[in-house]
Write a protein that holds these residues in place. Structure first.
Motif, PDB file in Angstrom:
ATOM      1  N   ILE A 207       0.685  -1.263   0.159  1.00 50.14           N
ATOM      2  CA  ILE A 207       0.052   0.218  -0.160  1.00 50.14           C
ATOM      3  C   ILE A 207       0.878   1.307  -0.033  1.00 50.14           C
ATOM      4  O   ILE A 207       0.449   2.237   0.029  1.00 50.14           O
ATOM      5  N   SER A 208       2.316   1.149  -0.261  1.00 50.27           N
ATOM      6  CA  SER A 208       3.108   2.228  -0.284  1.00 50.27           C
ATOM      7  C   SER A 208       3.171   3.028   0.836  1.00 50.27           C
ATOM      8  O   SER A 208       3.336   4.385   0.826  1.00 50.27           O
ATOM      9  N   CYS A 209       3.082   2.413   2.096  1.00 45.29           N
ATOM     10  CA  CYS A 209       3.203   3.102   3.252  1.00 45.29           C
ATOM     11  C   CYS A 209       4.445   3.536   3.632  1.00 45.29           C
ATOM     12  O   CYS A 209       4.906   4.654   4.237  1.00 45.29           O
ATOM     13  N   GLY A 210       5.589   2.909   2.853  1.00 47.96           N
ATOM     14  CA  GLY A 210       7.061   3.393   3.265  1.00 47.96           C
ATOM     15  C   GLY A 210       7.594   2.921   4.361  1.00 47.96           C
ATOM     16  O   GLY A 210       8.920   3.249   4.393  1.00 47.96           O
ATOM     17  N   SER A 211       7.025   2.255   5.339  1.00 51.96           N
ATOM     18  CA  SER A 211       7.835   1.696   6.413  1.00 51.96           C
ATOM     19  C   SER A 211       8.841   0.798   6.185  1.00 51.96           C
ATOM     20  O   SER A 211       9.846   1.067   7.168  1.00 51.96           O
ATOM     21  N   CYS A 212       8.837   0.142   5.157  1.00 50.90           N
ATOM     22  CA  CYS A 212      10.109  -0.801   5.138  1.00 50.90           C
ATOM     23  C   CYS A 212      11.355  -0.063   4.625  1.00 50.90           C
ATOM     24  O   CYS A 212      12.399  -0.712   4.943  1.00 50.90           O
TER      25      CYS A 212
ATOM     26  N   CYS B 169      17.828 -10.234   4.510  1.00 51.15           N
ATOM     27  CA  CYS B 169      17.964 -10.288   5.912  1.00 51.15           C
ATOM     28  C   CYS B 169      16.661 -10.337   6.454  1.00 51.15           C
ATOM     29  O   CYS B 169      16.469 -10.607   7.563  1.00 51.15           O
ATOM     30  N   GLY B 170      15.500  -9.876   5.712  1.00 53.65           N
ATOM     31  CA  GLY B 170      14.210 -10.130   6.255  1.00 53.65           C
ATOM     32  C   GLY B 170      13.864  -8.845   7.287  1.00 53.65           C
ATOM     33  O   GLY B 170      12.537  -9.045   7.670  1.00 53.65           O
ATOM     34  N   ALA B 171      14.706  -7.766   7.431  1.00 57.79           N
ATOM     35  CA  ALA B 171      13.993  -6.695   8.342  1.00 57.79           C
ATOM     36  C   ALA B 171      13.120  -6.229   7.644  1.00 57.79           C
ATOM     37  O   ALA B 171      12.062  -5.667   8.560  1.00 57.79           O
ATOM     38  N   CYS B 172      12.772  -6.025   6.595  1.00 63.94           N
ATOM     39  CA  CYS B 172      11.823  -5.333   5.909  1.00 63.94           C
ATOM     40  C   CYS B 172      10.428  -6.103   6.091  1.00 63.94           C
ATOM     41  O   CYS B 172       9.414  -5.475   6.423  1.00 63.94           O
ATOM     42  N   ALA B 173      10.578  -7.316   5.934  1.00 60.17           N
ATOM     43  CA  ALA B 173       9.352  -8.270   6.051  1.00 60.17           C
ATOM     44  C   ALA B 173       8.635  -8.196   7.259  1.00 60.17           C
ATOM     45  O   ALA B 173       7.503  -8.248   7.511  1.00 60.17           O
ATOM     46  N   ASP B 174       9.614  -8.098   8.464  1.00 57.80           N
ATOM     47  CA  ASP B 174       8.867  -7.940   9.695  1.00 57.80           C
ATOM     48  C   ASP B 174       8.275  -6.699  10.141  1.00 57.80           C
ATOM     49  O   ASP B 174       7.380  -6.788  10.925  1.00 57.80           O
ATOM     50  N   VAL B 175       8.489  -5.754   9.218  1.00 56.40           N
ATOM     51  CA  VAL B 175       7.601  -4.443   9.600  1.00 56.40           C
ATOM     52  C   VAL B 175       6.574  -4.033   8.743  1.00 56.40           C
ATOM     53  O   VAL B 175       5.661  -3.163   8.721  1.00 56.40           O
ATOM     54  N   CYS B 176       6.375  -4.923   7.746  1.00 59.46           N
ATOM     55  CA  CYS B 176       5.370  -4.736   6.638  1.00 59.46           C
ATOM     56  C   CYS B 176       3.731  -4.998   7.319  1.00 59.46           C
ATOM     57  O   CYS B 176       3.734  -6.137   7.629  1.00 59.46           O
ATOM     58  N   ALA B 177       3.004  -3.909   7.479  1.00 64.29           N
ATOM     59  CA  ALA B 177       1.682  -4.027   7.888  1.00 64.29           C
ATOM     60  C   ALA B 177       1.011  -4.894   7.257  1.00 64.29           C
ATOM     61  O   ALA B 177      -0.104  -5.441   7.613  1.00 64.29           O
ATOM     62  N   VAL B 178       0.934  -5.199   5.927  1.00 64.47           N
ATOM     63  CA  VAL B 178       0.020  -5.845   5.014  1.00 64.47           C
ATOM     64  C   VAL B 178       0.660  -7.188   4.526  1.00 64.47           C
ATOM     65  O   VAL B 178       0.253  -7.808   3.631  1.00 64.47           O
ATOM     66  N   ASP B 179       1.865  -7.787   5.102  1.00 63.22           N
ATOM     67  CA  ASP B 179       2.623  -8.990   4.729  1.00 63.22           C
ATOM     68  C   ASP B 179       2.815  -9.070   3.153  1.00 63.22           C
ATOM     69  O   ASP B 179       2.567 -10.095   2.625  1.00 63.22           O
ATOM     70  N   ALA B 180       3.048  -8.065   2.808  1.00 57.31           N
ATOM     71  CA  ALA B 180       3.646  -7.886   1.265  1.00 57.31           C
ATOM     72  C   ALA B 180       4.937  -8.397   0.806  1.00 57.31           C
ATOM     73  O   ALA B 180       5.165  -8.523  -0.297  1.00 57.31           O
ATOM     74  N   ILE B 181       5.882  -8.543   1.836  1.00 56.17           N
ATOM     75  CA  ILE B 181       7.433  -8.929   1.506  1.00 56.17           C
ATOM     76  C   ILE B 181       7.659 -10.078   1.820  1.00 56.17           C
ATOM     77  O   ILE B 181       7.395 -10.783   3.108  1.00 56.17           O
ATOM     78  N   HIS B 182       8.001 -10.894   0.941  1.00 54.64           N
ATOM     79  CA  HIS B 182       8.450 -12.381   0.886  1.00 54.64           C
ATOM     80  C   HIS B 182       9.865 -12.858   0.283  1.00 54.64           C
ATOM     81  O   HIS B 182      10.168 -12.011  -0.605  1.00 54.64           O
ATOM     82  N   PRO B 183      10.384 -13.878   0.703  1.00 60.24           N
ATOM     83  CA  PRO B 183      11.441 -14.184   0.009  1.00 60.24           C
ATOM     84  C   PRO B 183      11.168 -14.771  -1.474  1.00 60.24           C
ATOM     85  O   PRO B 183       9.967 -15.144  -1.624  1.00 60.24           O
ATOM     86  N   GLU B 184      11.948 -14.310  -2.395  1.00 59.46           N
ATOM     87  CA  GLU B 184      11.716 -14.815  -3.730  1.00 59.46           C
ATOM     88  C   GLU B 184      11.612 -16.405  -3.839  1.00 59.46           C
ATOM     89  O   GLU B 184      12.298 -16.866  -3.418  1.00 59.46           O
TER      90      GLU B 184
END
Ligand code: SF4
Length: 56
Positions: free
Chosen positions: A10-15, A41-56
């Motif tokens: 949702i382009s919140c930018g928190s990652c 490292c996975g640091a971005c995935a931990d903060v995503c509010a909508v769980d949009a970040i995953h390993p490829e």
């Protein structure tokens, strides 16, 4: 291997500020991860509010 941001973004930018190697930037309709910089490292995935970040 790199993490990928999917269409749930949702382009919140928190990652962006979490990435230690500055691999995340704002794209046209969502944030993007540069696969050449990402160290999985996975640091971005931990903060995503909508769980949009995953390993490829
Ligand atoms: Fe950056 Fe780590 Fe996310 Fe890769 S997994 S984009 S290195 S925070």
């Amino acid at each position: 291997m790199a993490h990928v941001i999917n269409d749930e973004c949702i382009s919140c930018g928190s990652c962006e500020m979490e990435c230690p190697v500055e691999a995340i930037s704002e794209g046209d309709d969502k944030y993007m991860i540069d696969p050449d910089l990402c160290t999985d490292c996975g640091a971005c995935a931990d903060v995503c509010a909508v769980d949009a970040i995953h390993p490829e």
